[in-house]
Scaffold this motif. Structure first.
Motif, short mmCIF file in Angstrom:
data_model
loop_
_atom_site.label_atom_id
_atom_site.label_comp_id
_atom_site.label_asym_id
_atom_site.label_seq_id
_atom_site.Cartn_x
_atom_site.Cartn_y
_atom_site.Cartn_z
N LEU A 24 0.88 -1.56 -0.05
CA LEU A 24 0.28 0.03 0.64
C LEU A 24 0.66 0.87 -0.12
CD1 LEU A 24 -2.68 -1.19 2.24
CD2 LEU A 24 -3.62 -1.16 -0.35
N ARG A 25 1.87 1.45 0.78
CA ARG A 25 3.37 2.34 0.34
C ARG A 25 3.53 2.71 -1.40
NH1 ARG A 25 7.45 3.82 4.74
NH2 ARG A 25 8.48 5.65 4.12
N GLN A 26 3.42 1.46 -1.26
CA GLN A 26 3.94 1.84 -2.90
C GLN A 26 2.74 2.42 -3.63
OE1 GLN A 26 5.43 -2.42 -4.06
NE2 GLN A 26 7.32 -1.35 -4.33
N VAL A 27 1.77 2.05 -3.46
CA VAL A 27 0.56 2.35 -4.18
C VAL A 27 0.71 4.47 -3.82
CG1 VAL A 27 -1.77 2.18 -4.83
CG2 VAL A 27 -0.04 -0.09 -4.53
N LEU A 28 0.42 3.94 -2.54
CA LEU A 28 -0.44 5.99 -2.29
C LEU A 28 1.03 7.05 -2.28
CD1 LEU A 28 -2.84 4.02 -0.13
CD2 LEU A 28 -3.22 4.96 -2.75
N ASP A 29 2.16 6.41 -2.07
CA ASP A 29 3.11 7.03 -1.31
C ASP A 29 3.73 8.67 -2.00
OD1 ASP A 29 5.38 7.57 0.48
OD2 ASP A 29 6.73 7.26 -1.24
N ALA A 30 3.31 8.47 -3.54
CA ALA A 30 3.76 9.55 -4.25
C ALA A 30 2.56 10.81 -3.88
CB ALA A 30 3.88 8.67 -5.76
N ASP A 31 1.11 10.36 -3.38
CA ASP A 31 0.21 11.40 -3.58
C ASP A 31 0.10 11.70 -2.37
OD1 ASP A 31 0.10 11.27 -7.10
OD2 ASP A 31 -1.03 9.39 -6.45
N TYR A 32 -0.06 10.85 -1.00
CA TYR A 32 -0.43 11.30 0.03
C TYR A 32 0.95 10.97 1.03
CZ TYR A 32 -4.70 10.07 -2.38
OH TYR A 32 -5.79 10.18 -3.13
N GLN A 33 0.65 11.35 2.78
CA GLN A 33 1.03 11.60 3.36
C GLN A 33 0.28 10.22 3.98
OE1 GLN A 33 2.12 15.10 5.75
NE2 GLN A 33 0.69 15.92 4.72
N LEU A 34 1.37 9.11 4.37
CA LEU A 34 1.30 8.31 5.10
C LEU A 34 1.62 7.41 6.33
CD1 LEU A 34 2.00 5.88 2.00
CD2 LEU A 34 -0.31 6.87 2.61
N LEU A 35 1.17 7.66 7.07
CA LEU A 35 0.82 6.73 8.76
C LEU A 35 0.95 5.56 9.07
CD1 LEU A 35 -1.28 9.89 10.08
CD2 LEU A 35 1.67 9.68 10.36
N PHE A 36 1.44 4.90 9.51
CA PHE A 36 1.73 3.28 9.41
C PHE A 36 1.25 2.95 11.31
CE2 PHE A 36 3.90 4.13 5.87
CZ PHE A 36 3.29 3.60 4.53
N ALA A 37 0.37 1.48 10.71
CA ALA A 37 0.39 1.12 12.69
C ALA A 37 -0.20 -0.32 11.74
CB ALA A 37 -1.26 1.49 13.35
N THR A 38 0.91 -1.23 12.94
CA THR A 38 0.33 -2.77 12.99
C THR A 38 -0.84 -3.35 14.08
OG1 THR A 38 2.30 -2.98 14.44
CG2 THR A 38 2.60 -2.81 11.55
N SER A 39 -1.28 -2.58 14.80
CA SER A 39 -2.65 -2.82 15.92
C SER A 39 -3.63 -2.24 15.44
CB SER A 39 -1.34 -3.19 17.05
OG SER A 39 -1.12 -1.81 17.92
N GLY A 40 -4.80 -2.92 15.98
CA GLY A 40 -6.08 -1.38 16.46
C GLY A 40 -5.67 -0.49 17.65
N ALA A 41 -4.79 -1.04 18.64
CA ALA A 41 -4.78 -0.34 19.01
C ALA A 41 -3.83 0.88 18.97
CB ALA A 41 -3.93 -0.68 21.00
N ARG A 42 -2.36 1.13 18.18
CA ARG A 42 -1.71 1.46 17.55
C ARG A 42 -2.50 2.37 16.77
NH1 ARG A 42 1.67 6.18 18.20
NH2 ARG A 42 3.21 6.03 17.00
N ALA A 43 -3.36 2.04 16.10
CA ALA A 43 -4.17 2.65 14.96
C ALA A 43 -5.23 3.78 15.57
CB ALA A 43 -5.35 1.38 14.53
N LEU A 44 -5.73 3.52 16.96
CA LEU A 44 -6.34 4.58 17.69
C LEU A 44 -5.42 5.28 18.22
CD1 LEU A 44 -8.83 2.12 19.67
CD2 LEU A 44 -9.70 3.24 17.53
N GLU A 45 -4.38 5.14 18.58
CA GLU A 45 -3.90 6.21 19.06
C GLU A 45 -3.58 6.64 17.73
OE1 GLU A 45 0.82 6.58 21.24
OE2 GLU A 45 -0.19 4.45 20.70
N LEU A 46 -3.05 6.22 17.05
CA LEU A 46 -2.41 7.17 16.09
C LEU A 46 -3.78 8.27 15.34
CD1 LEU A 46 -0.21 5.53 13.52
CD2 LEU A 46 0.71 7.54 15.03
#
Length: 330
Positions: A24-46
């Motif tokens: 997904l980074r390769q697909v979107l990196d050129a057009d968007y600022q990207l943030l990443f999370a590998t768990s639900g808890a971290r996703a809610l935090e970010l």
């Protein structure tokens, strides 16, 4: 790499598999600022800390799955407006249905196709921008309406309440949701013409004499001149509301003495909403009436001041009207 001057939309990608994050980074990196999370808890935090414009959310994750994450996002005032697109290997109809029930706006199945991901992300970010523009327009119009209120004896919350009353009544009258929403934006400008009325007249503590009343009655025309005529949309409604909200069903109103359905529907709706809020609010010259007293007065004035069909529709809305009054209390 994101910089403080990077104005691209931000997308939070949530997946417990690094390989999926990389794709997904390769697909979107050129057009968007990207943030990443590998768990639900971290996703809610970010999501709370970074306020991304959109979230791409995996379903199958250890601990908190994607459905639970989405439900938590939608339950939080700070994150509920952020659109969530599920990205999952689960492709059954019931899985997609569950995603939409959790609050997702879209559902993409793995393995993802770059063109599909880009198109879906672009579409939903465009919808966010449209919503933001409509909200900004509403805020600007409401503040212009409040500018007129500050010259008058009424309170700033008046234009907010009466615009929501007007929207409810429009929906009850079977107007389209879009038209009702446009009226919500237009209604706060009903008295903008009072900007052009001298303070000596507008703020006079006692009754106006004939000359002063003639001056006061010019404010609808002044408001219409401020707004100008437009072929369609919110400003067309705003023009009609400003010009005609003091017309009366029996033809005794002003500035043009229109009667019955010759008065634009938007002006007839706003007239009811405006009077109801004025009657149920404290003013320097009177105490607030009860909602029941106000409704009784409006029923008595049906066929005289107000469109009788609209009065009939307005009365059953009372519980929702009182909710609006409580939410935007003075």
């Amino acid at each position: 790499m994101n910089t403080p001057h990077d104005h691209r939309p931000s997308v939070l990608i949530v997946d417990d598999e690094p390989t999926n994050l990389h794709v997904l980074r390769q697909v979107l990196d050129a057009d968007y600022q990207l943030l990443f999370a590998t768990s639900g808890a971290r996703a809610l935090e970010l999501a709370r800390q970074q306020a991304p414009d959109l979230i791409l959310l995996d379903v199958m994750m250890p601990g908190m799955d994607g459905y639970s994450v989405c439900v938590a996002l939608k339950a939080d005032e700070q994150t509920r407006a952020t659109p969530v697109i599920f990205v999952s290997a689960l492709s059954d109809t019931q899985d997609e249905t569950r995603g939409f029930e959790a609050g997702g706006v879209d559902y993409i199945t793995k393995p993802v196709r770059a063109a599909v991901v880009r198109a879906r992300v672009k579409t939903h970010l465009s919808l966010v921008q449209i919503d933001e523009l409509r909200e900004s327009r509403l805020q600007i119009v409401q503040r212009l309406g409040r500018a007129a209120e500050y010259k008058d004896n009424e309170t700033g919350m008046h234009v907010i309440r009466m615009s929501h009353y007007a929207r409810l009544l429009a929906l009850a009258a079977d107007c389209s949701p879009r038209w009702a929403s446009d009226l919500l934006s237009a209604a706060p400008m009903h008295d903008v013409g009072k900007i052009g009325i001298p303070d000596a007249v507008l703020r006079k503590p006692g009754p106006l004499d004939a000359h002063e009343w003639a001056i006061m009655r010019t404010h609808p025309q002044i408001g219409a001149e401020i707004i100008g005529q437009h072929p369609s949309g919110v400003l067309q409604l705003t023009y009609a509301v400003a010009l005609s909200h003091h017309e009366k069903w029996d033809g005794s109103g002003y500035p043009h003495g229109l009667a019955g359905e010759a008065i634009p529907l938007e002006a007839r709706i706003v007239a009811l909403a405006d009077v109801f809020d004025a009657l149920t609010s404290d003013r320097p010259y009177k105490k607030a009436w009860s909602a029941e007293q106000a409704i009784a007065h409006m029923q008595e004035q049906a066929c005289r001041h107000f469109d009788p069909a609209l009065v009939q529709l307005f009365t059953p809305l009372l519980p929702r009207l009182l909710d609006i009054r409580e939410r935007w209390a003075d």
